[in-house]
Design an enzyme around this catalytic site. Structure first.
Site, short mmCIF file in Angstrom:
data_model
loop_
_atom_site.label_atom_id
_atom_site.label_comp_id
_atom_site.label_asym_id
_atom_site.label_seq_id
_atom_site.Cartn_x
_atom_site.Cartn_y
_atom_site.Cartn_z
N GLU A 174 0.93 -1.13 0.25
CA GLU A 174 0.16 0.07 -0.07
C GLU A 174 0.59 1.53 0.01
O GLU A 174 1.23 2.06 0.99
CB GLU A 174 -1.19 -0.45 0.73
CG GLU A 174 -1.97 -1.11 1.04
CD GLU A 174 -3.15 -1.17 2.23
OE1 GLU A 174 -4.30 -1.94 2.00
OE2 GLU A 174 -2.93 -0.59 3.82
N GLU B 165 -5.65 -8.05 -1.12
CA GLU B 165 -6.24 -8.04 -0.17
C GLU B 165 -7.76 -7.22 0.11
O GLU B 165 -8.12 -6.84 -1.09
CB GLU B 165 -5.55 -6.82 1.12
CG GLU B 165 -4.48 -7.02 1.03
CD GLU B 165 -3.44 -5.87 1.81
OE1 GLU B 165 -4.80 -5.31 3.09
OE2 GLU B 165 -2.93 -5.50 2.61
#
Length: 487
Positions: free
Chosen positions: A185, A386
């Site tokens: 991320e 995810e």
């Protein structure tokens, strides 16, 4: 006239689709000071709840609970856990390497052999069951010694130290790992929470994680250093290990204009450009996008991007794109609107969506929309690495955990991915988050559970670490066995 019926068949997930699950070392490994491991940023994060934010401390405090110190003790349970993943039929397991298990302070000349051996054993155990490791090199942790000396990624010196770490693990695991992600991320570094989790720019800070902050100048300098480090590592891998596939990893924070007011549409475009597209534009296209010039000017950010940096970014583009996706929100220029919580960043409430127990809006159609936008932009393979529902798991009268709410959430998102494939997206893998219960990165608690596998560990530090299957375990097993046909 004879009626002609045309049947439209839903395009199935491709043969060899990588079904699996995802975890992060600092959230499930434990063993924080065993076998030579050093202190990471994550090891200084206390536990918390939705209403009581976790803190980051400058040293280990007495009588304070640090959940990453024990987590679910994957370090001593990895064989049991990987066997359970194999029972579900995993084709891939996304995990990460703790930098401090390899170089305890990040500045050692030689790596820690016990740390290298641990991950070698983990990857060999995966291979034993035909599970492909998908390894994140930096997943929200870095040596805290580098925070103290360099203020984390704010200093360019950290790039060389990160390279040394990466090249060490590349050489050690070149025959065991094919798929690599550089930074988890990475665009999360644009947010306040990412200041702690991603950039490590918290020198001398001691307080609630959600309040940690640094100037836009420092933040984007640190992010630039990460982007350069990522590109250098990718280029090195392409040159020296042609068998590797190198990917990026973005948190995709899908947003919609709250109204049809053109100002809302423009604000949403600005939001998406900076938060969702900037980092991946650099990592996939190999250069800074022109729209960031206006953003930097408006926010008094002056980056020193050398000609060599530009060459490095162009040479270090990734092979595939990966993202996390949990929710969506709305963007507006109007006042008096209700807001919601979120992953790294919240937003304005969407009246058409329900929310989870932690206030995250549930929007499977947003995943289909996002995948189409990503693929239209980049035209390279995509993995959703995810996705999942954090929920309170309670035992029923029969003593088991019937997590139908989790099954419903995942089913709707798999259907959304299936529709995206039908739309033309080249989707190659899916690894739901926290396939086994772990510590929540956002709140630092065990009560926010994601897993198919329940772990007997609680927020007061008690628990015997025993593992058991939830209903979602057998459901996901059928999904994988049918390549997504049975949901």
């Amino acid at each position: 006239m004879k009626e002609i019926k045309i049947e439209v068949m839903m395009m199935a997930f491709k043969d060899g689709f990588l079904w699996g699950g995802a975890c992060a070392a600092n959230q499930f490994e434990g063993a924080w000071n065993i076998d030579g491991k050093g202190i990471s940023v994550a090891d200084l994060c206390t536990n918390g709840t939705k209403s009581n934010p976790k803190r980051i401390t400058t040293k280990i405090e007495d009588n304070t609970f640090y959940p990453s110190h024990e987590a679910i003790d994957f370090y001593h349970h990895y064989k049991e856990d990987i066997a359970l993943f194999a029972q579900m039929g995993f084709k891939v397991f996304r995990t990460s390497i703790n930098w401090t298990r390899i170089y305890p302070t990040g500045m050692e000349e030689e790596p820690n052999e016990k740390g290298l051996k641990f991950y070698e054993d983990v990857f060999k155990e995966c291979k034993k069951y035909g599970i492909e490791p998908l390894v994140t090199l930096s997943h929200y942790e870095m040596p805290y010694a580098l925070v103290e000396k360099y203020n984390g990624w704010a200093s360019v010196e950290v790039i060389l130290l990160f390279e040394k770490y990466c090249y060490t693990v590349f050489d050690r695991y070149k025959d065991l790992v094919k798929y690599w992600l550089t930074f988890n991320e990475i665009n999360g570094g644009i947010t306040k929470l990412g200041t702690v989790l991603s950039l490590g720019c918290v020198k001398d800070y001691n307080g609630p994680v959600v309040e940690a902050d640094c100037s836009p100048q420092t933040r984007f300098e640190a992010l630039h250093h990460q982007l350069v480090a990522s590109a250098k590592v990718v280029a090195y891998a392409h040159k020296n290990y042609p068998q590797f596939k190198m990917g990026n990893m973005n948190v995709f924070l899908t947003s919609y204009p709250r109204t049809c007011d053109p100002l809302d549409v423009l604000e949403n475009q600005r939001h998406n450009r900076v938060l969702n597209w900037f980092c991946s534009d650099v990592q996939v296209r190999g250069e800074y996008p022109s729209y960031m010039n206006r953003f930097f000017k408006d926010n008094d950010v002056n980056l020193k991007i050398s000609e060599m940096d530009k060459v490095i970014l162009k040479e270090g583009t990734v092979d595939f794109y990966t993202c996390s996706y949990y929710m969506s929100s709305c963007i507006t220029t109007h006042d008096d609107v209700e807001t919601v919580e979120g992953n790294l960043a919240g937003g304005v409430k969407n009246p058409y969506l329900e929310v989870s127990a932690w206030g995250w809006q549930i929007d499977p159609d947003g995943l289909r929309y996002s995948l189409n936008e990503i693929y239209d932009r980049y035209q390279i393979p995509i993995m959703v690495v995810e996705n999942g529902l954090g929920a309170y798991d309670k035992r029923s009268d029969d003593g088991k955990i019937h997590d139908t709410y989790r099954i419903d959430y995942l089913r709707s998102h798999i259907e959304a991915m299936e529709n995206a494939v039908e739309d033309g997206v080249d989707l190659i893998g899916y690894t739901p988050w926290g396939c086994i219960d772990l510590v929540s990165a956002s709140t630092g608690e065990m009560a926010k559970r994601y897993g198919f596998i329940y772990v007997n560990k609680f927020d007061d530090g008690t628990g015997d670490y025993s593992r058991e299957r939830k209903d979602s375990f057998n459901w996901y097993k059928k999904v994988i066995a049918s390549n997504g046909k049975e949901k």
